[in-house]
Design an enzyme around this catalytic site. Sequence first.
Site, PDB file in Angstrom:
ATOM      1  N   HIS A  80       0.823  -1.215   0.000  1.00 26.78           N
ATOM      2  CA  HIS A  80       0.000   0.000   0.000  1.00 26.78           C
ATOM      3  C   HIS A  80       0.858   1.266   0.000  1.00 26.78           C
ATOM      4  O   HIS A  80       2.000   1.262   0.461  1.00 26.78           O
ATOM      5  CB  HIS A  80      -0.943  -0.005   1.194  1.00 26.78           C
ATOM      6  CG  HIS A  80      -2.023  -1.035   1.078  1.00 26.78           C
ATOM      7  ND1 HIS A  80      -3.060  -1.115   1.975  1.00 26.78           N
ATOM      8  CD2 HIS A  80      -2.243  -2.021   0.174  1.00 26.78           C
ATOM      9  CE1 HIS A  80      -3.866  -2.103   1.628  1.00 26.78           C
ATOM     10  NE2 HIS A  80      -3.375  -2.671   0.540  1.00 26.78           N
ATOM     11  N   GLU A  86       0.711   3.996   1.783  1.00 21.24           N
ATOM     12  CA  GLU A  86       1.151   4.448   3.102  1.00 21.24           C
ATOM     13  C   GLU A  86       2.361   3.647   3.565  1.00 21.24           C
ATOM     14  O   GLU A  86       3.324   4.207   4.091  1.00 21.24           O
ATOM     15  CB  GLU A  86       0.018   4.285   4.129  1.00 21.24           C
ATOM     16  CG  GLU A  86      -1.268   4.989   3.762  1.00 21.24           C
ATOM     17  CD  GLU A  86      -2.253   4.116   2.988  1.00 21.24           C
ATOM     18  OE1 GLU A  86      -3.469   4.306   3.171  1.00 21.24           O
ATOM     19  OE2 GLU A  86      -1.819   3.252   2.201  1.00 21.24           O
ATOM     20  N   CYS A 103      -6.279   1.538   5.304  1.00 24.08           N
ATOM     21  CA  CYS A 103      -6.880   0.291   5.783  1.00 24.08           C
ATOM     22  C   CYS A 103      -6.401   0.050   7.213  1.00 24.08           C
ATOM     23  O   CYS A 103      -5.533   0.763   7.730  1.00 24.08           O
ATOM     24  CB  CYS A 103      -6.494  -0.873   4.872  1.00 24.08           C
ATOM     25  SG  CYS A 103      -4.755  -1.380   5.006  1.00 24.08           S
ATOM     26  N   CYS A 123      -2.579  -0.642   7.495  1.00 24.49           N
ATOM     27  CA  CYS A 123      -1.817   0.600   7.313  1.00 24.49           C
ATOM     28  C   CYS A 123      -1.966   1.515   8.521  1.00 24.49           C
ATOM     29  O   CYS A 123      -0.999   2.161   8.931  1.00 24.49           O
ATOM     30  CB  CYS A 123      -2.259   1.328   6.044  1.00 24.49           C
ATOM     31  SG  CYS A 123      -1.681   0.531   4.529  1.00 24.49           S
TER      32      CYS A 123
END
Length: 141
Positions: A70, A72, A98, A101
């Site tokens: 992801h 992040e 999410c 994350c």
Amino acid sequence: MNRDINKYFFDIAKVVALRSTCNRSLVGAIVVKNKNILATGYNGSSSGLEHCIDVGCELNEQGSCIRTVHAEQNAIIQAAKNGVSINNAIMYVTLFPCYTCAKIIINAGIKEIYVLKDYHSSQKSKEIFKKINIKFKIYEK
């Protein structure tokens, strides 16, 4: 921070998202401290591995792509790789983090998150951010 600086950083995060290599979700994240960009990240496969745009997505039972790291996570990894402290920094991200994350963001020491768009399953992330007193603001509902 005033609205103009937020728009500036969101515009940059949107450009970073264009590098995403998973078409299911183009997400960009930047980490900022004292109005300086420290790191950027986008959804993409681990270095040296195949990209979704080349071989297709690798989906789990819930239909989420698990081939990519992801945005992040990639921003935090980039900072670590380059020896840049992001403790007490601000993250700008184009989609609400999410749950995984969110936990990584907490442990990285990010103190505030500015989010362009909400994510349909971000409730647990919001709950732990509130519990830890990490400020977040969603700009587009």
